[in-house]
Design a protein around this motif. Sequence first.
Motif, PDB file in Angstrom:
ATOM      1  N   GLN C   2       6.360   4.662   5.132  1.00 41.04           N
ATOM      2  CA  GLN C   2       5.532   5.853   4.925  1.00 41.04           C
ATOM      3  C   GLN C   2       4.884   6.276   6.245  1.00 41.04           C
ATOM      4  O   GLN C   2       4.344   5.447   6.976  1.00 41.04           O
ATOM      5  N   ILE C   3       4.957   7.567   6.502  1.00 38.44           N
ATOM      6  CA  ILE C   3       4.320   8.129   7.692  1.00 38.44           C
ATOM      7  C   ILE C   3       3.319   9.194   7.234  1.00 38.44           C
ATOM      8  O   ILE C   3       3.675  10.098   6.463  1.00 38.44           O
ATOM      9  N   VAL C   5       0.927  12.348   8.022  1.00 39.03           N
ATOM     10  CA  VAL C   5       0.906  13.469   8.965  1.00 39.03           C
ATOM     11  C   VAL C   5      -0.380  14.258   8.769  1.00 39.03           C
ATOM     12  O   VAL C   5      -0.771  14.541   7.634  1.00 39.03           O
ATOM     13  N   THR C  21       2.247  13.094   3.435  1.00 38.86           N
ATOM     14  CA  THR C  21       2.897  11.807   3.677  1.00 38.86           C
ATOM     15  C   THR C  21       4.397  11.990   3.482  1.00 38.86           C
ATOM     16  O   THR C  21       4.830  12.724   2.583  1.00 38.86           O
ATOM     17  N   GLU C  22       5.173  11.381   4.363  1.00 40.40           N
ATOM     18  CA  GLU C  22       6.639  11.434   4.221  1.00 40.40           C
ATOM     19  C   GLU C  22       7.180  10.014   4.174  1.00 40.40           C
ATOM     20  O   GLU C  22       6.693   9.124   4.871  1.00 40.40           O
ATOM     21  N   LEU C  24      10.216   7.837   5.166  1.00 44.67           N
ATOM     22  CA  LEU C  24      11.337   7.932   6.109  1.00 44.67           C
ATOM     23  C   LEU C  24      12.017   6.575   6.238  1.00 44.67           C
ATOM     24  O   LEU C  24      11.401   5.532   6.005  1.00 44.67           O
ATOM     25  N   ILE C  30      10.625  11.382  15.467  1.00 45.66           N
ATOM     26  CA  ILE C  30       9.800  12.553  15.176  1.00 45.66           C
ATOM     27  C   ILE C  30      10.685  13.739  14.821  1.00 45.66           C
ATOM     28  O   ILE C  30      10.346  14.536  13.938  1.00 45.66           O
ATOM     29  N   ASP C  32      13.397  13.647  13.135  1.00 42.72           N
ATOM     30  CA  ASP C  32      13.718  13.463  11.710  1.00 42.72           C
ATOM     31  C   ASP C  32      12.536  13.886  10.832  1.00 42.72           C
ATOM     32  O   ASP C  32      12.710  14.547   9.803  1.00 42.72           O
ATOM     33  N   LEU C  33      11.352  13.480  11.257  1.00 42.99           N
ATOM     34  CA  LEU C  33      10.148  13.848  10.507  1.00 42.99           C
ATOM     35  C   LEU C  33       9.981  15.368  10.450  1.00 42.99           C
ATOM     36  O   LEU C  33       9.678  15.933   9.383  1.00 42.99           O
ATOM     37  N   ARG C  36      12.196  17.069   7.897  1.00 48.44           N
ATOM     38  CA  ARG C  36      11.618  16.966   6.552  1.00 48.44           C
ATOM     39  C   ARG C  36      10.459  17.933   6.335  1.00 48.44           C
ATOM     40  O   ARG C  36      10.377  18.595   5.302  1.00 48.44           O
ATOM     41  N   LEU C  66       9.555   6.336  15.213  1.00 46.72           N
ATOM     42  CA  LEU C  66       8.353   6.065  14.410  1.00 46.72           C
ATOM     43  C   LEU C  66       8.313   4.626  13.917  1.00 46.72           C
ATOM     44  O   LEU C  66       9.358   4.008  13.700  1.00 46.72           O
TER      45      LEU C  66
END
Lengths: 136, 136, 81, 81
Positions: C2-3, C5, C21-22, C24, C30, C32-33, C36, C66
């Motif tokens: 979980q990342i 943001v 929250t994404e 991944l 980043i 890739d983030l 999304r 990440l």
Amino acid sequence: MHRSLTISAAPIDEADLVAARASSTTMGAAVYFSGIVRGSEDAQPISALEYECFRPMAEHQFHRLFDELECRWPIASVRLVHRIGVVKAGEASLWVEIVAPHRGEAFAACQWLIDEMKRVVPIWKKPLPGQPVPRH
Amino acid sequence: MHRSLTISAAPIDEADLVAARASSTTMGAAVYFSGIVRGSEDAQPISALEYECFRPMAEHQFHRLFDELECRWPIASVRLVHRIGVVKAGEASLWVEIVAPHRGEAFAACQWLIDEMKRVVPIWKKPLPGQPVPRH
Amino acid sequence: MQIRVQFWSYFKELTGCAQATEELVEKATIADLLQRLHARFPKLVSMQNSTLIAVGVEYQGRDYVLKAGDEVSLFPPVQGG
Amino acid sequence: MQIRVQFWSYFKELTGCAQATEELVEKATIADLLQRLHARFPKLVSMQNSTLIAVGVEYQGRDYVLKAGDEVSLFPPVQGG
């Protein structure tokens, strides 16, 4: 352009001068320079500098510089104070304020004014030997 | 190098800050910049700017800039105050002081610090529409 | 992983929220983030050339890898002073 | 015609006086005045390349033609600030 020139033996009250800045909602930048007497001159310790001024010519030359400042940059206000007589190490001998719409022109004008002053305004300094006394 | 950073919603008392400058007999130059909120933004009248700050990152980025300032120039002291929240037109949002042996490095460092701050320090402003109210 | 943001300044208005929250895969970058986030918040797409990205309190580029627990911040050009 | 001359800063110490008066012919120039002053105050000679000269409150060059009543100032490079 508002202009104010003070050549005086009285200590420079920088806080008072800053507090007296004219308010404006079109001017985004105020740049200040305080020139402070250092405790050495040519690597020798000094207690003070004594400034001598050819006052009528100094005033005239300062106003010529203010005229040119006004031509070169869109300045709202210049205030300059130069102290004469004995100025102890650690005290300010010169104070300059430039108020302008943006910082670029305020910095440029302030530096130009000091450089030109040191070229043409008839003020001289004489080091007074002795040890600098730090203020507390 | 002495350093002081204040990020606060309180009005900036420039006179007080100037009066609190540390005394020195080795520093010949103090340069100040006051950034003042103008009463217009993109040609529209505004009453104030609202500043938002990502504080931990802003503090970190300011200190990175102070580190680099110290490498680049022989600075004795840097003090910086940035106001956040609502700052009315005519009031200062930014105050910077650089104290150095000579004016060249003080001016250079002050301008560099402001330019870099506007590039990397995460603070943003939002114009609040309305007529600027001149202070008296 | 979980990342989390955070969005700052008018990016909050573009996304309608201050945080997201994404989920991944490990070793996501980043870039890739952002892919999304652009799918989820299409209004961010037009800002992509001027978007600044930090992880924690440091700026990072699109190729940053990440790690779990990273806090990513997205914001428009800064405007202090 | 009589021309009054003022000395400033350490020029006063070099000449031993703050003021002097010279009697010059009509249409004499500052160069003519300097020639007289150098004869009278030899210590000024070594300073001649860095001597600044004003008539009244304006700087003037060596070829300036003096008029009766002109007040001339001689001084070393200025050092304000």
